[in-house]
Each structure stands twice: as structure tokens, then as C-alpha cells.
Design a protein around this motif. Structure first.
Motif: not given
Length: 177
Positions: A69-76, A114-119, A139-149
Motif C-alpha cells: 500500500e505504501d510502496a515507492e515507484f521510482i523511474s525516469d 523477511t526482506r529481500a532485494e532483487v536486481t 531495476n532494483t526491487d525491494t520486498f518485505e514479507k507481509r502476512d506470509g506474502e
């Protein structure tokens, strides 16, 4: 698409000089520890692949649904926070991203349970008008595991210099009738 081919040809000529002018990238991410399980890596890969399929289908609400819900999207193409703003940013970019095939490659994982980064390298091809290569990004995507997803909480896309120059040329070119 003769104009796009001319722009790409000009960029191919200019690419060596443009690359020489770029600062060296931070390579620390390459050696980051990967404490993710094979199952988590597969789940993260699925999110990224599904994102690209949603983007190619021009379903920006579906694309945004993979973000927290509170995610950031950063691109050109723009910066946005939150799902609605992410979908709106993509909607504004529709003329430049519709009819393309977005392909993620060279997945590099780091993180823990619980936290991952995928480049990834993002490679973009024209999908409707021709079979041309259109551009690329890191692309660098940062993820958090929330409610098992896994929830995507930050997407940072940095266009390669030649791609950025081509986009700027297309955006500033007079409209073709």
C-alpha cells in the motif's frame, strides 16, 4: 517507426561517448549476501515476471496490486508512492510503454526470510510495430514479507544512458501526423 529507427541508429553511434561520460556504478549489490531460500527466490521471481506481464497488458491497476500500500515507484517515467499513484504514473506513460515486451533478466537476489532485494536487467522490445530492441534499465526491487506474502515496497528503475537519450528524443520530437 522510421523515426524510432533513426533515433536508435543515432544513439548507437553516440553510445560509446555517452558510456564513457557515465560515472562508475556502485557494485556493492553484486556481492550482497543471499540468505533467501530457493522457494523465496522463486516467489520473488514470479512477482517480477507477473509485473512485466501486467505492464505489457497495459493493466496498470493489476501491476500496482503487486506493490504494498505504501510502496515507492521510482523511474525516469515518474515517481509515485502508493498503488493508485503508481497506476496513474504508468497511465501517463502509456504512449511510451504500450505495445512493448518487458523482459527481466540476470536475477540477482540478496536478503533473508523477511526482506529481500532483487536486481535485474530490464530489456524492452517493440511488440506491436516491429521486432526492434527499444531499451534497457537496471531495476532494483525491494520486498518485505507481509502476512506470509512478498510485497514489493520499492521499485527503482534506472534507464541505461542510451535508452534515456532515446526516450528524451522521442518525448521532445514534434508529433507525426
Amino acid at each position: 517507426m522510421p523515426f524510432e529507427r533513426a533515433v536508435l541508429a543515432a544513439l548507437a553511434f553516440m553510445a560509446p561517448a555517452m558510456a564513457a561520460a557515465q560515472p562508475s556504478p556502485d557494485t556493492a549489490y553484486i556481492t550482497e549476501r543471499n540468505g533467501l531460500s530457493v522457494k523465496d527466490q522463486a516467489a520473488l521471481r514470479q512477482v517480477i515476471v507477473r509485473l512485466n506481464h501486467a505492464l505489457d497488458a497495459a493493466d496498470y491497476e493489476l501491476y500496482a496490486s503487486f506493490f504494498g500500500e505504501d510502496a515507492e515507484f521510482i523511474s525516469d517515467f515518474g515517481t509515485a508512492t502508493g498503488r493508485d499513484a503508481i497506476a496513474a504514473t504508468l497511465e501517463q506513460s502509456r504512449p511510451f510503454i504500450t505495445g512493448k515486451r518487458h523482459v527481466a533478466a540476470n536475477f540477482l537476489f540478496s536478503g533473508n526470510e523477511t526482506r529481500a532485494e532483487v536486481t535485474t536487467y530490464l530489456i524492452v522490445f517493440e511488440g506491436a510495430a516491429s521486432v526492434d530492441y527499444v531499451g534497457s534499465a537496471l531495476n532494483t526491487d525491494t520486498f518485505e514479507k507481509r502476512d506470509g506474502e512478498w510485497a514489493l515496497i520499492r521499485h527503482n528503475s534506472v534507464l541505461d544512458p542510451s535508452t534515456k537519450a532515446a526516450m528524451q528524443a522521442m518525448m521532445s520530437a514534434p508529433a507525426q501526423d
